[in-house]
Design an enzyme around this catalytic site. Sequence first.
Site, PDB file in Angstrom:
ATOM      1  N   ARG A  56      26.979  -4.886  89.311  1.00 47.70           N
ATOM      2  CA  ARG A  56      25.576  -4.627  89.667  1.00 47.70           C
ATOM      3  C   ARG A  56      24.765  -5.910  89.770  1.00 47.70           C
ATOM      4  NH1 ARG A  56      24.729   0.930  86.308  1.00 47.70           N
ATOM      5  NH2 ARG A  56      25.361   2.283  88.011  1.00 47.70           N
TER       6      ARG A  56
ATOM      7  N   LYS B 202      30.759  17.545  87.607  1.00 46.49           N
ATOM      8  CA  LYS B 202      29.344  17.943  87.596  1.00 46.49           C
ATOM      9  C   LYS B 202      29.005  18.711  88.875  1.00 46.49           C
ATOM     10  CE  LYS B 202      28.198  13.781  85.107  1.00 46.49           C
ATOM     11  NZ  LYS B 202      28.779  12.683  85.900  1.00 46.49           N
TER      12      LYS B 202
ATOM     13  N   GLY C 158      30.715   7.104  90.224  1.00 46.49           N
ATOM     14  CA  GLY C 158      31.431   6.122  89.409  1.00 46.49           C
ATOM     15  C   GLY C 158      32.932   6.345  89.349  1.00 46.49           C
TER      16      GLY C 158
ATOM     17  N   GLY D  99      23.986   8.970  91.634  1.00 42.14           N
ATOM     18  CA  GLY D  99      22.948  10.012  91.648  1.00 42.14           C
ATOM     19  C   GLY D  99      22.020   9.868  92.840  1.00 42.14           C
TER      20      GLY D  99
HETATM   21  P1  AMP Z   1      31.919  13.650  88.192  1.00 39.25           P
HETATM   22  O1  AMP Z   1      31.076  12.690  87.395  1.00 39.25           O
HETATM   23  O2  AMP Z   1      31.218  14.931  88.492  1.00 39.25           O
HETATM   24  O3  AMP Z   1      32.462  13.010  89.442  1.00 39.25           O
HETATM   25  O4  AMP Z   1      33.145  14.052  87.287  1.00 39.25           O
HETATM   26  C1  AMP Z   1      34.143  13.142  86.917  1.00 39.25           C
HETATM   27  C2  AMP Z   1      34.966  13.716  85.808  1.00 39.25           C
HETATM   28  O5  AMP Z   1      35.543  14.939  86.244  1.00 39.25           O
HETATM   29  C3  AMP Z   1      36.115  12.864  85.374  1.00 39.25           C
HETATM   30  O6  AMP Z   1      35.873  12.416  84.068  1.00 39.25           O
HETATM   31  C4  AMP Z   1      37.324  13.793  85.428  1.00 39.25           C
HETATM   32  O7  AMP Z   1      38.172  13.687  84.307  1.00 39.25           O
HETATM   33  C5  AMP Z   1      36.687  15.158  85.457  1.00 39.25           C
HETATM   34  N1  AMP Z   1      37.547  16.176  86.060  1.00 39.25           N
HETATM   35  C6  AMP Z   1      38.129  16.137  87.270  1.00 39.25           C
HETATM   36  N2  AMP Z   1      38.887  17.231  87.475  1.00 39.25           N
HETATM   37  C7  AMP Z   1      38.790  17.971  86.355  1.00 39.25           C
HETATM   38  C8  AMP Z   1      39.368  19.215  85.944  1.00 39.25           C
HETATM   39  N3  AMP Z   1      40.166  19.893  86.739  1.00 39.25           N
HETATM   40  N4  AMP Z   1      39.048  19.687  84.709  1.00 39.25           N
HETATM   41  C9  AMP Z   1      38.229  18.998  83.899  1.00 39.25           C
HETATM   42  N5  AMP Z   1      37.653  17.813  84.228  1.00 39.25           N
HETATM   43  C10 AMP Z   1      37.932  17.311  85.442  1.00 39.25           C
END
Ligand code: AMP
Length: 394
Positions: free
Chosen positions: A37, A199, A352, A375
């Site tokens: 950054r 998320k 990220g 975000g």
């Molecule tokens: P995000 O910040 O929404 O992109 O989410 C990222 C996180 O999603 C990472 O820490 C992954 O470990 C988690 N993730 C991805 N696939 C799965 C899954 N099938 N079950 C639980 N967590 C997941």
Amino acid sequence: MELITVKDKDYSGKRVFVRVDFNVPLDKNQNITDDTRIKAGLDTINYLSGQKAIVILASHLGRPKGKPEPSMSLLPVAKRLSELIGKQVKFATDCVGPEAKRIVDTARPGDIILLENLRFHEGEEANDENFSRSLAELADCYVNDAFGSSHRAHASIVGITNYLKDKAAGFLIEKEVDALSKLLENPTRPFLLIIGGAKVSDKIGMLKNLLDKVDTIITGGVMAYTFIRANNWETGNSKVEYDSIPLAKEIYKEIRKRHLEFHTPLDHVVADKIAEDAHYFTTERGTVPIGWIGVDIGPQALWEYTDCIKRAKTIFWNGPMGVFEIEPFAKGTIEIAKAIAESDAYAVIGGGDSIAAVNKAGVAHKISHICTGGGASLEFLEGKGLPGIDVLKK
Ligand code: AMP
């Protein structure tokens, strides 16, 4: 979208307040563990200093909740920035008040000053008028180069522009807005959206807004399980965001109306727990057996998704295909990163974890654009105006 940019102005001899995003990760000894950054802000800083402006940098770091917190000081950033620029960066131990004013008053054209963490004052996140005015009093002009914070209506992003009318976007914001605008305005077809991660509610609005732009959507992670569940298919113990199911159902209807190509994984890697020592196997179909957790896309899904990537001319990817932090469940995400890197599509990556995946795969240099603000990029693509960008429009 046309922004007022630093190139439109002459900053010679002016005091310029520059909002940057130096919210870097620190270890417990306050060593910077990733300076991406800081490096992302260098173009604008060097340009303004070269123009003989007095460059006054301001940023937040962490969440100190409106009061000074020594572990979240920007002093380590001032040191690292000095090394990167090859010139001493002056550090003000407060971002407003007599100390900040004294350092600015004694600075010479071309000097670079870094102010202490903006969030040591409650007024920053509250977009407080008095705090905004105090920041503005330090300078003649305003530049925003903190794309990753521009979806927040905070004092250093929005309030300050009520007092400093001479305002512009820095090079980083210009680059981010150009890259994301290309996705919204006339993308080369086929346009593929790859959406994964955990998320769901943060991303599903973006997915909905892009339905009119994209041709193909592929899903992974909790996003995929939420859509599978919305179809009343078995997801076993997989993580599902139940609150987003009504919206997922609505999106299915819109997808059918538009005849879009939409994929959930044809097969999955499933585990008995999310841990290094889990038992796991690959399913033969798109549902998850009772008692098991979906943790990655399987080989058939990977084959199908890779084919979608090969056919695409524009790609946006946000969110891993599985729990890629755990080695046996990382393959889907890493292979998707490699396939995007090999494709000749215009590819933008945000979030990220997707960025971590392209770095882990060693292919970041082959990606057309990597967003610095997860975000902010989602809100931009959701079609919501970003308060910090709206005030910089021509
Ligand atoms: P995000 O910040 O929404 O992109 O989410 C990222 C996180 O999603 C990472 O820490 C992954 O470990 C988690 N993730 C991805 N696939 C799965 C899954 N099938 N079950 C639980 N967590 C997941």
